[in-house]
Write an enzyme that holds these catalytic residues in place. Sequence first.
Site, PDB file in Angstrom:
ATOM      1  N   SER A 101       0.837  -1.195   0.000  1.00  0.00           N
ATOM      2  CA  SER A 101       0.000   0.000   0.000  1.00  0.00           C
ATOM      3  C   SER A 101       0.873   1.246   0.000  1.00  0.00           C
ATOM      4  O   SER A 101       2.081   1.180   0.236  1.00  0.00           O
ATOM      5  CB  SER A 101      -0.902   0.013   1.232  1.00  0.00           C
ATOM      6  OG  SER A 101      -0.120   0.316   2.374  1.00  0.00           O
ATOM      7  N   LYS A 102       0.240   2.362  -0.261  1.00  0.00           N
ATOM      8  CA  LYS A 102       0.970   3.627  -0.270  1.00  0.00           C
ATOM      9  C   LYS A 102       1.575   3.900   1.107  1.00  0.00           C
ATOM     10  O   LYS A 102       2.654   4.459   1.217  1.00  0.00           O
ATOM     11  CB  LYS A 102       0.031   4.755  -0.683  1.00  0.00           C
ATOM     12  CG  LYS A 102       0.735   6.098  -0.738  1.00  0.00           C
ATOM     13  CD  LYS A 102      -0.016   7.103  -1.528  1.00  0.00           C
ATOM     14  CE  LYS A 102       0.706   8.432  -1.545  1.00  0.00           C
ATOM     15  NZ  LYS A 102       1.195   8.873  -0.230  1.00  0.00           N
ATOM     16  N   ARG A 103       0.845   3.455   2.134  1.00  0.00           N
ATOM     17  CA  ARG A 103       1.343   3.669   3.492  1.00  0.00           C
ATOM     18  C   ARG A 103       2.702   2.988   3.726  1.00  0.00           C
ATOM     19  O   ARG A 103       3.554   3.515   4.417  1.00  0.00           O
ATOM     20  CB  ARG A 103       0.321   3.196   4.531  1.00  0.00           C
ATOM     21  CG  ARG A 103      -0.228   4.357   5.353  1.00  0.00           C
ATOM     22  CD  ARG A 103      -1.372   3.922   6.250  1.00  0.00           C
ATOM     23  NE  ARG A 103      -2.505   3.489   5.450  1.00  0.00           N
ATOM     24  CZ  ARG A 103      -3.188   2.361   5.663  1.00  0.00           C
ATOM     25  NH1 ARG A 103      -2.852   1.555   6.647  1.00  0.00           N
ATOM     26  NH2 ARG A 103      -4.222   2.049   4.910  1.00  0.00           N
ATOM     27  N   ASP A 162       5.264   5.255   2.357  1.00  0.00           N
ATOM     28  CA  ASP A 162       5.475   6.440   3.203  1.00  0.00           C
ATOM     29  C   ASP A 162       6.284   6.070   4.449  1.00  0.00           C
ATOM     30  O   ASP A 162       7.173   6.794   4.868  1.00  0.00           O
ATOM     31  CB  ASP A 162       4.123   7.035   3.620  1.00  0.00           C
ATOM     32  CG  ASP A 162       3.374   7.613   2.413  1.00  0.00           C
ATOM     33  OD1 ASP A 162       4.025   7.814   1.373  1.00  0.00           O
ATOM     34  OD2 ASP A 162       2.154   7.838   2.521  1.00  0.00           O
TER      35      ASP A 162
END
Length: 505
Positions: free
Chosen positions: A262-264, A267
């Site tokens: 996921s994008k998380r 990050d």
Amino acid sequence: MLERKVRVRFAPSPTGALHIGGVRTALYNYLFARQHGGDLIFRIEDTDSNRFVPGAEEYILESFNWLGIKFDEGVSFGGDFGPYRQSERKQIYNKYVQLLIEKRSAYLAFDTPDELEAKRAEVSNFQYDASTRMDMINSLTLSDEQVEAFIAEGRQYVVRYKVKPDEDVHVHDLIRGEVVINSSVLDDKVLYKSVDQLPTYHLANIVDDHLMEISHVIRGEEWLPSAPLHVLLYRAFGWEDSMPLFAHLPLLLKPEGNGKLSKRDGDRLGFPVFPLQWNDPKTGEISSGYREEGYLPEAVINFLALLGWNPGNEKEIMSMQELIDLFDLARCSKAGAKFDYKKAMWFNHQYIQQKDNKAIAQLFIPILKEHRVEVPFEKVVMVIDMMKERVSFVKELWEVCGFFFIAPTEYDEKTIKKRWKEDSAKCLTELAGVLADIDDFSIENQEKVVMDWIEEKEYHTGNIMNAFRLALVGEGKGPHMFDISWFLGKEETLSRIKRAVEILK
Ligand code: GLU
């Protein structure tokens, strides 16, 4: 039967930035098309107007342009099967929705959102299907006159596919083999909405794949649950003979732990999940991209190619042409592929080493400009040649080789403590004298003269060289000493020694 011409498509919905998994899907389609002398089509699936994000289509095109994935047909490329943007194909879909209704494979449903909500509250695990549809408000339970009256009144409706229960649906998947699903688990999916007069993904996708003569559907595993319905739709239209072959690619997984990337994760661990930087027009959020982070497109391609596929040997570094030659859907794995972003860095390092020094110098020049350094191009190329093996990204070059261009004004404390001795100032002053007398300032000659001098004076080579390095570099790092002094030239070398002696005494 004649071999079918290979025609594949990448069909994103323009709902935001293109996820790196989507890039891999497009890449596999590209490799497959090229290998078979086929066509790759770029289709925009924008029938869900609520999710439309301005700029997404341009972003996707720019991403592929950067990566070197080329399309043969489609939005912005033209072709004989257009229009390729689904929002421009309304008339076409209307015809096919009508056809399904006439064949009694689909029906009109008038249930309002409130009515559906009430049903869900009443019946646990409610699903609109063979077991419930006769309790609902639709063209199967209303008379023809009532249906016409509802439409005349302007009531909104959806068209649902009528799934025949308890039938095994076979999906032939080139990666997963035969996948069998019992139709009873499927719900009567909405194919069309009167409110915006647009089909849903399922209908538009099948109609277009058929009309665009798509031979293979290569897409992410997240679409596998839709495949049985797609097979049923092909059958309902009577298109079984031209049904494409399916290949559902493995999921991209988190670098650590379980679950979907996921994008998380990006990050949290500090890596991009988008090809290019994305400025979200709705939230204003800026997300990093591989391009802006300094990845070379060749490295990104090579890295992605190996996420879910391998050539069957240990080979890792492969050009686009090699990938085209070697790619094989049969060698794609069923199991998810861990997104090892450190491997992406490793690939970038490898590609930096392979890349022509002049090309890297071009990429480095803007960084030099930021530091107000202007030197002849050949000098930059020389530095790249000496230093690139130490970096994985062009942007790391300044950190390791800024001293070639700007003389140190401060000296690293730790290095001084360790390397600057009692007699260093005296020795360096002497060394400056020795260097000043050298006419042939080549690396070899400097080395010979200086070594002879050290031997004659019975100095400690390490001590001299460490102090010399501190004077020229400002700290204890850098390549071979005489490479540095040769690059700087006699005048600059002497001036740096002089300054160090003055400051450090
Ligand atoms: N529009 C779908 C997507 O966004 C296409 C899925 C498919 O390839 O069938 O990925």
